[in-house]
Design a protein around this motif. Structure first.
Motif, PDB file in Angstrom:
ATOM      1  N   ASP A  38      28.469 -50.361  -6.587  1.00 52.63           N
ATOM      2  CA  ASP A  38      27.785 -49.595  -5.550  1.00 52.63           C
ATOM      3  C   ASP A  38      27.778 -48.095  -5.815  1.00 52.63           C
ATOM      4  OD1 ASP A  38      30.515 -49.514  -5.255  1.00 52.63           O
ATOM      5  OD2 ASP A  38      30.536 -49.808  -3.089  1.00 52.63           O
ATOM      6  N   PHE A  39      28.106 -47.712  -7.054  1.00 53.78           N
ATOM      7  CA  PHE A  39      28.179 -46.287  -7.389  1.00 53.78           C
ATOM      8  C   PHE A  39      27.018 -45.876  -8.288  1.00 53.78           C
ATOM      9  CE2 PHE A  39      29.595 -42.689 -10.005  1.00 53.78           C
ATOM     10  CZ  PHE A  39      30.124 -41.840  -9.055  1.00 53.78           C
ATOM     11  N   SER A  40      26.460 -44.716  -8.007  1.00 51.13           N
ATOM     12  CA  SER A  40      25.483 -44.069  -8.898  1.00 51.13           C
ATOM     13  C   SER A  40      25.917 -42.619  -9.047  1.00 51.13           C
ATOM     14  CB  SER A  40      24.067 -44.168  -8.333  1.00 51.13           C
ATOM     15  OG  SER A  40      23.990 -43.542  -7.055  1.00 51.13           O
ATOM     16  N   PHE A  41      25.558 -41.990 -10.184  1.00 43.32           N
ATOM     17  CA  PHE A  41      26.116 -40.682 -10.529  1.00 43.32           C
ATOM     18  C   PHE A  41      25.051 -39.601 -10.488  1.00 43.32           C
ATOM     19  CE2 PHE A  41      28.176 -37.841 -13.897  1.00 43.32           C
ATOM     20  CZ  PHE A  41      29.114 -37.329 -13.011  1.00 43.32           C
ATOM     21  N   PHE A  42      25.381 -38.467  -9.853  1.00 40.63           N
ATOM     22  CA  PHE A  42      24.398 -37.401  -9.627  1.00 40.63           C
ATOM     23  C   PHE A  42      23.843 -36.814 -10.920  1.00 40.63           C
ATOM     24  CE2 PHE A  42      27.992 -34.839 -10.614  1.00 40.63           C
ATOM     25  CZ  PHE A  42      27.599 -33.523 -10.825  1.00 40.63           C
ATOM     26  N   MET A  43      24.652 -36.769 -11.990  1.00 38.65           N
ATOM     27  CA  MET A  43      24.179 -36.191 -13.253  1.00 38.65           C
ATOM     28  C   MET A  43      23.092 -37.052 -13.904  1.00 38.65           C
ATOM     29  SD  MET A  43      25.726 -33.280 -14.226  1.00 38.65           S
ATOM     30  CE  MET A  43      25.935 -33.226 -16.011  1.00 38.65           C
ATOM     31  N   ASP A  44      23.017 -38.308 -13.493  1.00 41.45           N
ATOM     32  CA  ASP A  44      22.002 -39.211 -14.023  1.00 41.45           C
ATOM     33  C   ASP A  44      20.884 -39.477 -13.019  1.00 41.45           C
ATOM     34  OD1 ASP A  44      23.600 -39.383 -16.269  1.00 41.45           O
ATOM     35  OD2 ASP A  44      24.663 -41.151 -15.561  1.00 41.45           O
ATOM     36  N   GLY A  45      20.885 -38.721 -11.912  1.00 37.99           N
ATOM     37  CA  GLY A  45      19.864 -38.895 -10.890  1.00 37.99           C
ATOM     38  C   GLY A  45      20.312 -39.763  -9.737  1.00 37.99           C
ATOM     39  N   GLY A  46      21.608 -40.126  -9.724  1.00 46.17           N
ATOM     40  CA  GLY A  46      22.137 -40.969  -8.666  1.00 46.17           C
ATOM     41  C   GLY A  46      22.647 -40.181  -7.477  1.00 46.17           C
ATOM     42  N   LYS A  47      23.472 -40.827  -6.650  1.00 50.06           N
ATOM     43  CA  LYS A  47      23.863 -40.285  -5.351  1.00 50.06           C
ATOM     44  C   LYS A  47      25.169 -39.495  -5.366  1.00 50.06           C
ATOM     45  CE  LYS A  47      24.962 -41.865  -0.639  1.00 50.06           C
ATOM     46  NZ  LYS A  47      25.051 -43.035   0.265  1.00 50.06           N
ATOM     47  N   TYR A  48      26.189 -39.999  -6.051  1.00 46.93           N
ATOM     48  CA  TYR A  48      27.539 -39.473  -5.874  1.00 46.93           C
ATOM     49  C   TYR A  48      27.963 -38.517  -6.995  1.00 46.93           C
ATOM     50  CZ  TYR A  48      27.938 -43.383  -2.573  1.00 46.93           C
ATOM     51  OH  TYR A  48      27.747 -44.269  -1.541  1.00 46.93           O
ATOM     52  N   SER A  49      28.759 -37.507  -6.614  1.00 47.54           N
ATOM     53  CA  SER A  49      29.360 -36.627  -7.606  1.00 47.54           C
ATOM     54  C   SER A  49      30.850 -36.930  -7.770  1.00 47.54           C
ATOM     55  CB  SER A  49      29.185 -35.159  -7.194  1.00 47.54           C
ATOM     56  OG  SER A  49      29.811 -34.920  -5.942  1.00 47.54           O
ATOM     57  N   ARG A  50      31.381 -37.692  -6.821  1.00 48.81           N
ATOM     58  CA  ARG A  50      32.770 -38.156  -6.890  1.00 48.81           C
ATOM     59  C   ARG A  50      32.777 -39.665  -6.670  1.00 48.81           C
ATOM     60  NH1 ARG A  50      35.530 -33.976  -2.512  1.00 48.81           N
ATOM     61  NH2 ARG A  50      34.690 -32.034  -3.397  1.00 48.81           N
ATOM     62  N   ALA A  51      33.914 -40.283  -6.952  1.00 46.53           N
ATOM     63  CA  ALA A  51      34.055 -41.682  -6.584  1.00 46.53           C
ATOM     64  C   ALA A  51      33.844 -41.822  -5.082  1.00 46.53           C
ATOM     65  CB  ALA A  51      35.445 -42.182  -6.970  1.00 46.53           C
ATOM     66  N   ILE A  52      33.445 -42.993  -4.643  1.00 47.34           N
ATOM     67  CA  ILE A  52      33.130 -43.191  -3.230  1.00 47.34           C
ATOM     68  C   ILE A  52      34.328 -42.860  -2.348  1.00 47.34           C
ATOM     69  CG2 ILE A  52      32.521 -44.937  -1.514  1.00 47.34           C
ATOM     70  CD1 ILE A  52      30.788 -46.257  -3.694  1.00 47.34           C
ATOM     71  N   ASP A  53      35.510 -43.286  -2.761  1.00 46.91           N
ATOM     72  CA  ASP A  53      36.745 -42.913  -2.070  1.00 46.91           C
ATOM     73  C   ASP A  53      37.925 -43.236  -2.987  1.00 46.91           C
ATOM     74  OD1 ASP A  53      37.338 -45.734  -1.768  1.00 46.91           O
ATOM     75  OD2 ASP A  53      36.149 -45.753   0.068  1.00 46.91           O
ATOM     76  N   LYS A  54      39.110 -42.846  -2.556  1.00 45.55           N
ATOM     77  CA  LYS A  54      40.303 -43.032  -3.376  1.00 45.55           C
ATOM     78  C   LYS A  54      40.584 -44.504  -3.651  1.00 45.55           C
ATOM     79  CE  LYS A  54      45.171 -41.693  -3.741  1.00 45.55           C
ATOM     80  NZ  LYS A  54      46.284 -40.917  -3.118  1.00 45.55           N
ATOM     81  N   GLN A  55      40.348 -45.352  -2.665  1.00 43.26           N
ATOM     82  CA  GLN A  55      40.629 -46.779  -2.849  1.00 43.26           C
ATOM     83  C   GLN A  55      39.751 -47.373  -3.942  1.00 43.26           C
ATOM     84  OE1 GLN A  55      43.264 -48.278  -1.221  1.00 43.26           O
ATOM     85  NE2 GLN A  55      42.889 -49.793  -2.823  1.00 43.26           N
TER      86      GLN A  55
END
Length: 378
Positions: free
Chosen positions: A85-102
């Motif tokens: 469920d993770f996408s990365f901002f540097m590749d055009g995705g949503k998140y710049s950090r992991a969704i949460d610590k867990q």
């Protein structure tokens, strides 16, 4: 109630000046805090936490046996962020950090268990965070060391950064990312080599330090060592000369070890298309991604073999990709995928079996790779 126009203009001007000063101050902070990690840094060897295992490692049993089947794995664990469920901002995705610590804890534990299951003699990890904003300051290195209690290990900081206040809504923050090498056999010494990287502004602040480590492990043949190269090359640079010079530097060091009579095994995340036609093989949509530049095989010196090249046509038809695009969340068959991770070995190392492990990108944006091999006697 009358509004004092002069007061409004004055307050607005003060606010603008304040913002400008904050921006200037932040830019100065990033510039002052930036420093390249030195080349040729000696790395300390972390001893096995199991006292019994460490005692055995320090005897002749700690020397790698020539002629015996051995196993090695390599896994870029993506700082514990890349669940499906993770996408990365540097590749055009949503998140710049992991969704949460867990998510970081769960993904790191899942990646560790995936490699433990392989029961290999050596394990390479890349993108291992120790105190980073993006991974909620989880010490992934400590987690891996605890799980691999019977292994010696070395850890090299691949790159670190000042607090990057981008994107504004959720800053990527400060990073401390490294590459880790684990061995059931004795590591006599290890060295961190700094790859050439972009030096112009702003590239050097966003495409940070990159490195490889060189770890020396004695064999049971006097005077010969198994030399392990753990690699994580640049991902986001569009400068072809940087990419070429990184490969040249790496293979020059590998060649020196081979010519000295040592056994060489190099593995990790090369951030190149290691088969040269991943788009065709995996049916990717057209795209321009810096980390999918075909690997310059012509730079590999005589006496070395890329692990993937030992597979026959039938095996290549079943090959599993090792890296997914993170512009969106993951769904099998819907993301662009490539092979960017592999091993390269010297000719005195026989590859018995080579495989990309299908972990379905469950814990990382990478799948691990594994290889069985043996060191050849003369």
């Amino acid at each position: 109630m009358k509004v004092c126009l002069k007061c409004v203009l004055k307050c607005t001007l003060l606010l603008v000046v304040l913002v400008i000063l904050v921006v200037i101050g932040y830019v100065l902070y990033v510039c002052v805090d930036y420093n390249r990690i030195e080349d040729n840094v000696k790395l300390s060897v972390n001893k096995a936490s199991s006292e019994e295992a460490e005692k055995k490692i320090q005897t002749d049993e700690g020397k790698v046996p020539v002629g015996q089947e051995l196993g090695i794995t390599s896994y870029n664990i993506g700082f514990g962020a890349y669940s499906h469920d993770f996408s990365f901002f540097m590749d055009g995705g949503k998140y710049s950090r992991a969704i949460d610590k867990q998510h970081v804890l769960d993904n790191t534990e899942g990646a560790i268990n995936t490699i433990l299951y392989q029961n290999a003699d050596f394990a390479f990890f890349q993108e291992v965070d120790t105190d980073s904003t993006r991974s909620y300051h989880v010490n992934q290195l400590e987690m891996i060391q605890d799980a691999f209690a019977n292994f010696e290990s070395v850890h090299a900081i691949n790159y670190h950064s000042a607090y990057l206040f981008y994107p504004i809504t959720e800053p990527h923050g400060k990073s401390n990312a490294g590459i880790s090498t684990f061995s059931k056999y004795r590591i006599d010494s290890s060295l961190r080599r700094s790859f050439p990287v972009p030096t112009g502004f702003p590239d050097k602040y966003f495409d940070l330090d990159r490195c490889y480590s060189i770890s020396r492990i004695p064999t049971n043949v006097d005077g010969k060592e198994l030399v392990l190269f753990n690699v994580h090359m640049s991902a986001y640079t569009d400068d072809d000369s940087i990419r070429t010079n990184q490969v040249k530097m790496l293979v020059d060091d590998m060649k020196k070890e081979y010519e000295a009579g040592n056994y060489v095994v190099c593995g990790g995340d090369f951030n190149h298309d290691m088969i040269g036609n991943s788009d065709e093989v995996f049916g990717n949509k057209p795209g321009d991604y810096s980390w999918t530049t075909p690997f310059p095989e012509d730079l590999i010196p005589e006496g070395f073999t890329i692990g993937l090249k030992t597979l026959n046509d039938e095996q290549m038809k079943e090959i599993v990709a090792t890296c997914r695009n993170t512009d969106k969340t993951y769904k099998r068959g819907e993301n662009e995928v490539w092979i960017v991770d592999t091993f390269i070995v010297s000719d005195n190392v026989e590859i018995i079996n080579y495989e990309n492990i299908d972990a379905d990108f469950k814990y990382s944006d990478h799948n691990p790779v594994k290889m069985k091999f043996k060191l050849l006697s003369e």
